[in-house]
Design a protein around this motif. Structure first.
Motif, mmCIF file in Angstrom:
data_model
loop_
_atom_site.group_PDB
_atom_site.id
_atom_site.type_symbol
_atom_site.label_atom_id
_atom_site.label_comp_id
_atom_site.label_asym_id
_atom_site.label_seq_id
_atom_site.Cartn_x
_atom_site.Cartn_y
_atom_site.Cartn_z
ATOM 1 N N TYR A 1 1.022 -1.206 0.081
ATOM 2 C CA TYR A 1 0.045 0.015 0.090
ATOM 3 C C TYR A 1 0.870 1.131 -0.027
ATOM 4 C CZ TYR A 1 -4.461 -2.285 0.554
ATOM 5 O OH TYR A 1 -5.676 -3.168 0.296
ATOM 6 N N ALA A 2 2.110 1.440 0.623
ATOM 7 C CA ALA A 2 2.903 2.410 0.794
ATOM 8 C C ALA A 2 3.489 2.580 -0.653
ATOM 9 C CB ALA A 2 4.060 2.142 1.557
ATOM 10 N N ALA A 3 3.621 1.579 -1.330
ATOM 11 C CA ALA A 3 4.291 1.597 -2.790
ATOM 12 C C ALA A 3 3.194 2.251 -3.550
ATOM 13 C CB ALA A 3 4.464 0.285 -3.470
ATOM 14 N N GLN A 4 2.008 2.257 -3.470
ATOM 15 C CA GLN A 4 0.845 2.749 -4.044
ATOM 16 C C GLN A 4 0.493 4.255 -3.585
ATOM 17 O OE1 GLN A 4 -2.622 -0.034 -3.733
ATOM 18 N NE2 GLN A 4 -1.866 -1.123 -5.492
ATOM 19 N N GLY A 5 1.090 4.582 -2.694
ATOM 20 C CA GLY A 5 0.926 5.930 -2.068
ATOM 21 C C GLY A 5 -0.297 6.115 -1.160
ATOM 22 N N ARG A 6 -0.894 4.937 -0.920
ATOM 23 C CA ARG A 6 -2.105 5.024 -0.065
ATOM 24 C C ARG A 6 -1.822 5.128 1.386
ATOM 25 N NH1 ARG A 6 -6.286 0.440 -2.520
ATOM 26 N NH2 ARG A 6 -5.922 1.151 -4.717
ATOM 27 N N ILE A 7 -0.506 4.831 1.923
ATOM 28 C CA ILE A 7 -0.086 5.147 3.218
ATOM 29 C C ILE A 7 1.236 5.624 3.191
ATOM 30 C CG2 ILE A 7 -1.815 3.486 4.316
ATOM 31 C CD1 ILE A 7 0.898 1.637 4.678
ATOM 32 N N GLU A 8 1.451 6.282 4.249
ATOM 33 C CA GLU A 8 2.937 6.952 4.355
ATOM 34 C C GLU A 8 3.472 6.591 5.659
ATOM 35 O OE1 GLU A 8 2.642 10.983 3.344
ATOM 36 O OE2 GLU A 8 2.194 10.753 1.147
ATOM 37 N N PRO A 9 4.138 5.548 6.095
ATOM 38 C CA PRO A 9 4.593 4.946 7.085
ATOM 39 C C PRO A 9 5.745 6.256 7.617
ATOM 40 C CG PRO A 9 4.466 3.094 5.815
ATOM 41 C CD PRO A 9 4.199 4.405 4.819
ATOM 42 N N GLY A 10 5.835 6.420 8.792
ATOM 43 C CA GLY A 10 7.112 7.269 9.197
ATOM 44 C C GLY A 10 7.136 7.046 10.625
ATOM 45 N N TRP A 11 7.174 8.187 11.625
ATOM 46 C CA TRP A 11 7.300 8.191 12.930
ATOM 47 C C TRP A 11 6.469 7.388 13.743
ATOM 48 C CZ3 TRP A 11 3.502 9.445 15.905
ATOM 49 C CH2 TRP A 11 2.503 10.293 15.669
ATOM 50 N N SER A 12 5.048 7.386 13.026
ATOM 51 C CA SER A 12 4.200 6.450 13.535
ATOM 52 C C SER A 12 4.337 5.088 13.877
ATOM 53 C CB SER A 12 2.791 6.567 12.911
ATOM 54 O OG SER A 12 3.080 6.140 11.474
ATOM 55 N N LEU A 13 5.231 4.404 13.205
ATOM 56 C CA LEU A 13 5.820 2.873 13.279
ATOM 57 C C LEU A 13 6.224 2.843 14.784
ATOM 58 C CD1 LEU A 13 8.030 2.425 10.196
ATOM 59 C CD2 LEU A 13 5.595 1.640 10.698
ATOM 60 N N LEU A 14 6.632 3.912 15.590
ATOM 61 C CA LEU A 14 6.973 3.765 17.033
ATOM 62 C C LEU A 14 5.761 3.473 17.639
ATOM 63 C CD1 LEU A 14 9.625 6.706 17.361
ATOM 64 C CD2 LEU A 14 10.107 4.256 16.906
ATOM 65 N N ALA A 15 4.591 3.567 17.180
ATOM 66 C CA ALA A 15 3.310 3.163 18.154
ATOM 67 C C ALA A 15 3.459 1.622 18.361
ATOM 68 C CB ALA A 15 2.175 3.521 17.368
ATOM 69 N N LEU A 16 3.923 0.820 17.284
ATOM 70 C CA LEU A 16 4.046 -0.492 17.400
ATOM 71 C C LEU A 16 4.480 -1.130 18.820
ATOM 72 C CD1 LEU A 16 2.920 -3.266 16.294
ATOM 73 C CD2 LEU A 16 5.180 -3.183 14.973
ATOM 74 N N PRO A 17 5.804 -0.815 19.066
ATOM 75 C CA PRO A 17 6.179 -1.336 20.637
ATOM 76 C C PRO A 17 5.374 -0.850 21.823
ATOM 77 C CG PRO A 17 7.818 0.298 19.387
ATOM 78 C CD PRO A 17 6.780 -0.002 18.445
ATOM 79 N N LEU A 18 4.797 0.521 21.676
ATOM 80 C CA LEU A 18 4.248 0.925 22.706
ATOM 81 C C LEU A 18 2.809 0.057 22.848
ATOM 82 C CD1 LEU A 18 3.357 2.917 24.978
ATOM 83 C CD2 LEU A 18 2.597 4.282 23.198
ATOM 84 N N ALA A 19 2.166 -0.253 21.791
ATOM 85 C CA ALA A 19 0.991 -0.980 21.755
ATOM 86 C C ALA A 19 1.271 -2.336 22.230
ATOM 87 C CB ALA A 19 0.411 -1.077 20.094
ATOM 88 N N VAL A 20 2.265 -3.046 21.705
ATOM 89 C CA VAL A 20 2.626 -4.310 22.318
ATOM 90 C C VAL A 20 2.742 -4.201 23.788
ATOM 91 C CG1 VAL A 20 4.485 -6.084 22.266
ATOM 92 C CG2 VAL A 20 3.479 -5.283 20.050
#
Length: 275
Positions: free
Chosen positions: A139-158
């Motif tokens: 989806y990022a390759a299609q430009g539908r999402i733009e992952p960035g700093w928000s990836l840091l939410a994953l360890p917090l969620a876990v």
């Protein structure tokens, strides 16, 4: 609690052995083995995508916002995290009653048995992260999402989710030994929680609904709401929970961990006598 955590850490090798044993037993007679931990959530995601992404796509897209163009990713993200939650709670509930012989013979802290179920189900969740990442990259390759700093939410969620699940696992496993109705009751609770948590729909749908204000406030007291918002925020930054929701989620999760640990220690003599 500090001494208990220290004892648990000193027996981390036993915890690791129990987790490996549970995983081996669960898949020992299965041809596909660990692939089942991926097939089930992917199958659920396909069903909900067909219902809400195809049949009711007009209503769904109106509330999804930026997630509308990548709804399958939104679904899979929530369902993968939900499989960890539901499996951990259901298995931890009978973690003591199903292993009474080991519990009464092994010289290890009894907390390792319910905690081992939470860790084992996390291993299955972690096995699905490459699939989730592959979908996100597409989806990022299609430009539908733009992952960035928000990836840091994953360890917090876990981290927050593990805190909540361990606390609940300790509570449920001990109470189920003394009151066997707990296991049956949890089957109903888990079904209700699936629809009472923003897994297949965005939180904005609840906030913009015609529900009374007190009911919307009660809905957000559920710590899983903030946890799943964190999971969705990994790919959709606008879904990151606000300060009040995040504080409520973390506070209740920590409180349940402390309460679970305290209750488990207080009930341990009665539990061992019953087993």
């Amino acid at each position: 609690m500090t001494s208990g955590v220290g004892a648990l850490w000193s027996h981390r090798g036993s915890l690791r052995i129990l987790v490996r044993r549970d995983l081996a037993v669960k898949y020992q007679q299965s041809v596909l083995g660990y692939l089942w931990s991926l097939i089930e959530p992917l199958g659920m995601g396909a069903i909900y995508w067909f219902v809400f992404g195809v049949l009711y796509s007009r209503d769904t897209n109106r509330h999804l916002g930026e997630a509308a163009g990548s709804y399958p990713l939104f679904l899979i993200t929530g369902i993968f995290a939900w499989m960890w939650t539901s499996s951990a709670l259901s298995e931890a509930t009978h973690a003591l009653t199903g292993q009474s012989r080991l519990i009464t013979t092994m010289n290890v802290p009894r907390q390792v048995f319910p905690i081992g179920r939470v860790v084992g189900r996390f291993a299955e969740y972690a096995a699905g992260l490459p699939i989730l990442a592959a979908i996100a990259i597409w989806y990022a390759a299609q430009g539908r999402i733009e992952p960035g700093w928000s990836l840091l939410a994953l360890p917090l969620a876990v981290l927050v989710q593990a805190t909540l699940l361990i606390g609940l696992a300790l509570l449920l496993s001990a109470f189920n030994v003394l009151m066997r109705d707990v296991e049956r009751f949890m089957r109903l609770v888990i079904r209700v929680l699936f629809y009472a948590t923003p897994i297949i729909y965005p939180l904005s749908l609840v906030r913009d609904s015609g529900l009374p204000g007190w009911l919307r406030a009660a809905y957000e007291i559920n710590p899983l709401v903030g946890i799943f918002q964190l999971h969705h925020a990994v790919w959709y930054p606008d879904e990151f929970p606000g300060a009040r929701l995040l504080t409520t989620t973390v506070g209740i999760s920590v409180l349940l961990l402390v309460a679970g640990w305290w209750a488990f220690r207080r009930l341990e003599p009665a539990v061992l006598k019953e087993l």
